[in-house]
Write a protein that holds these residues in place. Structure first.
Motif, mmCIF file in Angstrom:
data_model
loop_
_atom_site.group_PDB
_atom_site.id
_atom_site.type_symbol
_atom_site.label_atom_id
_atom_site.label_comp_id
_atom_site.label_asym_id
_atom_site.label_seq_id
_atom_site.Cartn_x
_atom_site.Cartn_y
_atom_site.Cartn_z
ATOM 1 N N UNK A 1 0.845 -1.190 0.000
ATOM 2 C CA UNK A 1 0.000 0.000 0.000
ATOM 3 C C UNK A 1 0.884 1.245 0.000
ATOM 4 N N UNK A 2 0.815 2.106 1.005
ATOM 5 C CA UNK A 2 1.590 3.341 0.997
ATOM 6 C C UNK A 2 2.876 3.216 1.804
ATOM 7 N N UNK A 3 3.319 1.981 2.069
ATOM 8 C CA UNK A 3 4.513 1.769 2.887
ATOM 9 C C UNK A 3 5.525 0.935 2.114
ATOM 10 N N UNK A 4 6.792 1.055 2.499
ATOM 11 C CA UNK A 4 7.870 0.306 1.862
ATOM 12 C C UNK A 4 8.551 -0.552 2.934
ATOM 13 N N UNK A 5 8.647 -1.845 2.661
ATOM 14 C CA UNK A 5 9.176 -2.794 3.643
ATOM 15 C C UNK A 5 10.445 -3.439 3.102
ATOM 16 N N UNK A 6 11.529 -3.352 3.882
ATOM 17 C CA UNK A 6 12.802 -3.981 3.547
ATOM 18 C C UNK A 6 12.841 -5.374 4.164
ATOM 19 N N UNK A 7 13.079 -6.386 3.341
ATOM 20 C CA UNK A 7 13.074 -7.784 3.795
ATOM 21 C C UNK A 7 14.461 -8.384 3.574
ATOM 22 N N UNK A 8 15.119 -8.814 4.648
ATOM 23 C CA UNK A 8 16.426 -9.466 4.529
ATOM 24 C C UNK A 8 16.242 -10.934 4.153
ATOM 25 N N UNK A 9 17.019 -11.397 3.180
ATOM 26 C CA UNK A 9 16.999 -12.818 2.821
ATOM 27 C C UNK A 9 18.424 -13.303 2.571
ATOM 28 N N UNK A 10 19.364 -12.769 3.353
ATOM 29 C CA UNK A 10 20.788 -12.982 3.128
ATOM 30 C C UNK A 10 21.392 -13.972 4.118
ATOM 31 N N UNK A 11 22.689 -14.231 3.915
ATOM 32 C CA UNK A 11 23.441 -15.074 4.843
ATOM 33 C C UNK A 11 24.039 -14.263 5.983
ATOM 34 N N UNK A 12 24.465 -13.024 5.678
ATOM 35 C CA UNK A 12 25.206 -12.220 6.656
ATOM 36 C C UNK A 12 24.410 -11.097 7.290
#
Length: 294
Positions: free
Chosen positions: A236-247
Motif C-alpha cells: 500500500x503506501x509503505x515500503x518494507x525492507x526484507x532481509x533474505x541474506x546469509x550475513x
C-alpha cells in the motif's frame, strides 16, 4: 506534576485462551512468548519503550503519533507472517492514543493511558484502532491509511469519541478505494541512491531486489552481500525492507541507532542507509541511501 506528550500503545494476542486449549500450556506459552518478543523488538526499533508486559499484553510508549502508527503496523505485519502451528494462526489486536502522560517510577499514568487501553479493547484480531485526535496528528501519508469507524461512547467521557482504524493490509474484506486512502498510494515514493544512480519506487505493489546477482535491480559489488541479498516491497503506501541474506542487512534511520535484520523485515521511513553483510560504520563497505517522500 509535569506531563510529557507521547503515544501509548497496547497490543495483545487475540484468542490466547484458544491457543492454550488447542495446543496445551507449554506450546501455547512458547508461541505467545514469540509474539511478545516480536512486539518488544518492534517497539525498540521505533525509539519506544516497553512499560510492562501483563500476561499476553504489552503496554508501551513511543515518541509521537507517526511512531505509534508505524510500530502498530510493523507488529501486525510481523505476527501475520508467522507460520500456523497445528493449524492455529496467531493474531494480535492493537490500540494506541497520543496525549499527555505523567511519568513516574518507569511507568506512565493519565487519561491518555486509559484511552489507549480502551482503543485496544475495541480492536479485534488483526486490527489496529486509534482515535481521530491521534489520526489528526499523523503525517499526511500515514493519515491516508486510516478510516473512521464510528463515534463510540467511552465510559467516563461526556461526548462520544471518534474512533478510527489503521489500514495495514489489503484484502477483499476491506474497502480500500476511499477518497482518504487512495491519494497516499500514488503520492508516496521511495528514492534509493546507490553510487551515482538513483531508483524511484512509486507504483503500487512494486518491488526491487538488491544483491550481487546481475538480475537484481540494484547490483552490489560488496563481497559480503549475498547474490540476492534483500528486497524492498511496496505494501500500500509503505515500503518494507526484507532481509533474505546469509550475513544480515544493517539499517540506520536518521538520528537513530543501527539495527540488524536477519531473515527479518522493517518498514522504511524518513531517511537512512542500508548496508549488506556488514555494519554501516565500516567505511569501506557499500551502502544504499533511502528517502521516503509523501
Amino acid at each position: 506534576m509535569p506531563q510529557t506528550e507521547m503515544a501509548v500503545l497496547f497490543a495483545d494476542i487475540a484468542g490466547s485462551t484458544k491457543l492454550y486449549d488447542t495446543l496445551g500450556d507449554a506450546q501455547a506459552k512458547t508461541l505467545i512468548d514469540e509474539c511478545l518478543g516480536i512486539m518488544r523488538g518492534v517497539v525498540a526499533r521505533y525509539a519506544g519503550r516497553v512499560i510492562k508486559t501483563i500476561g499476553d499484553e504489552v503496554m508501551c510508549v513511543l515518541p509521537d503519533a507517526d511512531s505509534g502508527h508505524l510500530a502498530a503496523t510493523d507488529m501486525q505485519l510481523k505476527v501475520a507472517a508467522l507460520p500456523a502451528v497445528s493449524n492455529v494462526k496467531r493474531a494480535i489486536r492493537v490500540g494506541f492514543h497520543v496525549g499527555p502522560v505523567i511519568e513516574e517510577s518507569s511507568d506512565v499514568f493519565g487519561d491518555t493511558v486509559n484511552m489507549a487501553a480502551r482503543m485496544a479493547g475495541f480492536a479485534k484480531g488483526m486490527q489496529i484502532i486509534t482515535t481521530l485526535a491521534t489520526v489528526e496528528r499523523l503525517s499526511p501519508a500515514l493519515r491516508g491509511s486510516t478510516r473512521k469507524i464510528a463515534a463510540l461512547s467511552v465510559k467516563g467521557k461526556g461526548d462520544d469519541i471518534e474512533v478510527c482504524e489503521v489500514i495495514w493490509q489489503a484484502g477483499e474484506d476491506l474497502t480500500m478505494a476511499t477518497a482518504s486512502i487512495t491519494p497516499a498510494l500514488t503520492q508516496t515514493k521511495l528514492h534509493l541512491t546507490h553510487g551515482a544512480s538513483e531508483l524511484v519506487l512509486e507504483q503500487a505493489n512494486a518491488a526491487v531486489l538488491l544483491g550481487r546477482d546481475a538480475g537484481c535491480q540494484i547490483v552490489l559489488a560488496d563481497r559480503k552481500a549475498s547474490r540476492v541479498h534483500a528486497r524492498i516491497e511496496r505494501r500500500r503506501d509503505k515500503f518494507v525492507l526484507v532481509d533474505q541474506s546469509s550475513n544480515g542487512t544493517f539499517v540506520t534511520f536518521a538520528g537513530e541507532a543501527e539495527i540488524t535484520l536477519r531473515r527479518e523485515e522493517v518498514m522504511l521511513r524518513g531517511q537512512g542507509r542500508i548496508a549488506f553483510g556488514h555494519s554501516i560504520r565500516e567505511s569501506s563497505g557499500e551502502t544504499v541511501e533511502f528517502t521516503v517522500r509523501g
